[in-house]
Motif scaffolding. Structure first.
Motif, mmCIF file in Angstrom:
data_model
loop_
_atom_site.group_PDB
_atom_site.id
_atom_site.type_symbol
_atom_site.label_atom_id
_atom_site.label_comp_id
_atom_site.label_asym_id
_atom_site.label_seq_id
_atom_site.Cartn_x
_atom_site.Cartn_y
_atom_site.Cartn_z
ATOM 1 N N GLU A 85 -44.927 67.338 12.216
ATOM 2 C CA GLU A 85 -44.479 67.435 10.827
ATOM 3 C C GLU A 85 -42.962 67.294 10.767
ATOM 4 O O GLU A 85 -42.425 66.561 9.917
ATOM 5 N N PHE A 86 -42.262 67.990 11.630
ATOM 6 C CA PHE A 86 -40.799 67.941 11.642
ATOM 7 C C PHE A 86 -40.301 66.515 11.861
ATOM 8 O O PHE A 86 -39.404 66.045 11.161
ATOM 9 N N ALA A 87 -40.904 65.811 12.811
ATOM 10 C CA ALA A 87 -40.517 64.419 13.057
ATOM 11 C C ALA A 87 -40.775 63.553 11.832
ATOM 12 O O ALA A 87 -39.958 62.675 11.481
ATOM 13 N N THR A 88 -41.889 63.806 11.159
ATOM 14 C CA THR A 88 -42.223 63.041 9.949
ATOM 15 C C THR A 88 -41.210 63.281 8.841
ATOM 16 O O THR A 88 -40.726 62.343 8.195
ATOM 17 N N LEU A 89 -40.871 64.541 8.624
ATOM 18 C CA LEU A 89 -39.948 64.873 7.532
ATOM 19 C C LEU A 89 -38.569 64.276 7.781
ATOM 20 O O LEU A 89 -37.930 63.778 6.845
ATOM 21 N N LEU A 90 -38.095 64.314 9.003
ATOM 22 C CA LEU A 90 -36.767 63.756 9.287
ATOM 23 C C LEU A 90 -36.738 62.257 9.038
ATOM 24 O O LEU A 90 -35.792 61.726 8.426
ATOM 25 N N TYR A 91 -37.746 61.548 9.498
ATOM 26 C CA TYR A 91 -37.776 60.099 9.291
ATOM 27 C C TYR A 91 -37.861 59.757 7.808
ATOM 28 O O TYR A 91 -37.114 58.907 7.299
ATOM 29 N N ARG A 96 -25.045 56.449 -2.008
ATOM 30 C CA ARG A 96 -26.140 55.475 -1.960
ATOM 31 C C ARG A 96 -27.013 55.607 -0.728
ATOM 32 O O ARG A 96 -27.944 54.816 -0.560
ATOM 33 N N SER A 97 -26.695 56.552 0.141
ATOM 34 C CA SER A 97 -27.476 56.708 1.364
ATOM 35 C C SER A 97 -27.302 58.114 1.903
ATOM 36 O O SER A 97 -26.386 58.844 1.510
ATOM 37 N N LEU A 98 -28.185 58.484 2.829
ATOM 38 C CA LEU A 98 -28.049 59.769 3.497
ATOM 39 C C LEU A 98 -26.734 59.828 4.257
ATOM 40 O O LEU A 98 -26.087 60.881 4.305
ATOM 41 N N GLN A 124 -24.947 70.843 8.295
ATOM 42 C CA GLN A 124 -25.856 69.809 7.836
ATOM 43 C C GLN A 124 -26.574 69.173 9.036
ATOM 44 O O GLN A 124 -26.799 67.962 9.096
ATOM 45 N N GLY A 125 -26.954 70.044 9.970
ATOM 46 C CA GLY A 125 -27.561 69.571 11.205
ATOM 47 C C GLY A 125 -28.811 68.735 10.995
ATOM 48 O O GLY A 125 -29.040 67.759 11.725
ATOM 49 N N ALA A 153 -31.617 63.476 10.886
ATOM 50 C CA ALA A 153 -32.451 62.525 10.150
ATOM 51 C C ALA A 153 -31.853 61.129 10.121
ATOM 52 O O ALA A 153 -32.584 60.128 10.193
ATOM 53 N N VAL A 154 -30.541 61.039 9.993
ATOM 54 C CA VAL A 154 -29.920 59.723 9.878
ATOM 55 C C VAL A 154 -30.088 58.906 11.156
ATOM 56 O O VAL A 154 -29.987 57.662 11.135
ATOM 57 N N GLU A 155 -30.400 59.587 12.274
ATOM 58 C CA GLU A 155 -30.601 58.908 13.556
ATOM 59 C C GLU A 155 -32.069 58.569 13.822
ATOM 60 O O GLU A 155 -32.380 57.892 14.810
#
Length: 496
Positions: free
Chosen positions: A315-321, A341-343, A363-364, A369-371
């Motif tokens: 779930e965590f991997a899904t939410l970050l992506y 306009r972006s994360l 904002q860890g 997520a941006v990666e």
């Protein structure tokens, strides 16, 4: 001290859905709610549950009631990650302080069409609590820290903190929250109100600041199951711009039907005994709730279940992506100039405004997520999390035990708010992640209190069983023997 007249003011819109209102009553109630917000949210105990108000609400309420619409001018506070045309939509962040889109999210357009009135915007955990692992629920840079009206030094949970606290404090007839995992049900439980996370896809997510298209949904928060169902009637429905809602219209019904005389006689309900938690006081309250269910005719079946650790990991991997992709897509639609306009833009804004935005926590999660760009890994994670929560989770538990629903305590009592150290969740209590990841309905109803701090009971069912879940919650509500405390609007004290 708070004057008793402000602490326990009687407002007509607390009436049941069947109670008719005149146009003048609707207008007067909207004014009374605005006065109450000024008295105890902006002043007095300063609950900080409301970020902004709609000064035209009384006139709009009068017009809506006079038009004979179902909600009859009832006032609703809207979590400030949902767009409304008259107020900015900030998600609690200074980065969106000027986000005046002039748009109504489709769910808000539906609300207005049904005669509901936007009273204002409710505070929230900034970015719906997806910015940092060390956050304090209910805090946003725009709205400050939401206080629990039952104990103003205690937390109101998140991310729909303002929605839950406002309903508990009688600042509106009802509120709309949003949930990805626990963000409606936790604040509802901890603030002593009803919260309903519907099947994902029953309510449009268009023009709602996102986290995850797999799990995000809006839902009603109210002081009774009947009021929550009435609000759900207004906001549910298909939206061509949100593919997840393609089947919604086929499942929309009058969700208030049958609630008044709902029966649990002969209904088999599974009790998730391993998720009751380690607190004996919560266990005792839950046992009383189970006794109430038995007296109402329910056949209770104990179920020993332990979730696979892979479910939370994936779930965590899904939410970050999905946070990266969905946030980028949402921000690209904003009509205003100089909007992020972006994360990546949000991360840069927070760094440039760290004194205001990151004094209390970092904002860890944004930076992680941006990666997250590996689509194949994301799809595998989502598939596995969904399988474990739905096929091997709720669906299997219902089928193998021949039960219609599952029950469990929602959360423990509210913890002391601590901006320095962050939240203090008791992770041993509850199983809401099953319904959140699966996208299935989850209702929490007040079941009592620990030292005058509310706790709720959760009802969860299979996909599209929203009406069944609401009827079970209403039947329990009618059978409940526990006393639900009124908000004190004071800091917690041990008392007698």
């Amino acid at each position: 001290m708070i004057k008793p007249s402000l602490a326990f003011a009687a407002i007509a819109l607390g009436a049941t859905p069947a109670t008719p209102l005149s146009a003048q009553e609707a207008q007067n109630d909207a004014r009374a709610y605005l006065d109450r917000i000024a008295a105890i949210d902006d002043a007095g105990p300063e609950l900080n549950a409301v970020i902004a108000v709609n000064r035209n609400a009384p006139d709009e309420a009068r017009v809506a009631e006079a038009a004979g619409l179902p909600l009859a001018g009832r006032t609703v506070l809207v979590k400030d990650n949902i767009e409304t045309r008259e107020l900015p939509t900030t998600a609690g962040s200074l980065a969106l302080a000027g986000n005046n889109t002039g748009r109504d999210a489709p769910l808000i357009a539906n609300l207005r069409a049904a005669g509901g009135v936007v009273l204002g915007k409710a505070n929230l955990s900034e970015w719906a609590n997806i910015r940092s692992n060390n956050s304090t629920s209910g805090w946003s840079a725009v709205g400050g820290l939401t206080r629990n009206p039952h104990a103003t030094d205690r937390n109101s949970c998140g991310s729909s903190a303002g929605s839950g606290a406002a309903v508990a404090a009688h600042l509106a007839w009802a509120a709309i929250g949003t949930e990805t995992d626990g963000s409606i049900t936790c604040p509802a439980s901890i603030n002593g109100v009803v919260g309903f996370k519907p099947t994902v896809g029953l309510i449009s997510r268009t023009h709602v600041v996102p986290i995850s298209h797999s799990q995000d949904t809006a839902g009603p928060m109210a002081r009774s199951v009947a009021d929550a169902a009435l609000l759900l009637n207004a906001i549910a429905g298909s939206d061509p711009a949100d593919p997840a809602t393609a089947e919604a219209d086929a499942h929309v019904t009058d969700f208030t039907t049958g609630l008044a005389d709902a029966s649990l006689k002969g209904v088999r309900i599974g009790v998730l005994v391993n998720q009751i938690g380690d607190r004996e006081d919560v266990r005792a309250i839950f046992e009383t709730a189970l006794d109430d269910l038995r007296r109402a005719g329910a056949d209770l079946v104990e179920i020993a279940f332990e979730p696979n650790d892979e479910m939370g990991r994936d779930e965590f991997a899904t939410l970050l992506y999905e946070l990266r992709t969905d946030m980028n897509a949402y921000l690209a639609t904003l009509p205003g100039k100089d909007m992020p306009r972006s994360l990546a833009d949000l991360i840069a804004f927070n760094r440039a405004n760290a004194a205001e935005e990151m004094r209390w926590f970092d904002q860890g999660l944004f930076e992680m997520a941006v990666e997250r760009t590996d689509e194949q890994a994301y799809r595998a994670a989502r598939e596995n999390a969904l399988r474990l929560a739905a096929d091997r989770g709720i669906d299997r538990l219902l089928e193998e035990n021949q039960v219609a629903l599952l029950v469990v305590p929602t959360r423990g009592p509210a913890w002391t708010s601590d901006l320095v150290n962050g939240d203090n969740f008791d992770g041993s209590i509850g199983a809401g992640s099953l319904a959140a990841i699966a996208g299935y309905p989850h209702l929490t109803v007040p079941m009592g209190s620990v030292e005058r701090l509310p706790v709720g009971i959760s009802f969860m069912g299979p996909k599209w069983s929203d009406h069944l879940v609401l009827k079970a919650g209403a039947a329990y509500e009618s059978a409940r023997t526990a006393t639900i405390p009124e908000p004190s609007l004071q800091p917690w004290s041990p008392g007698d």
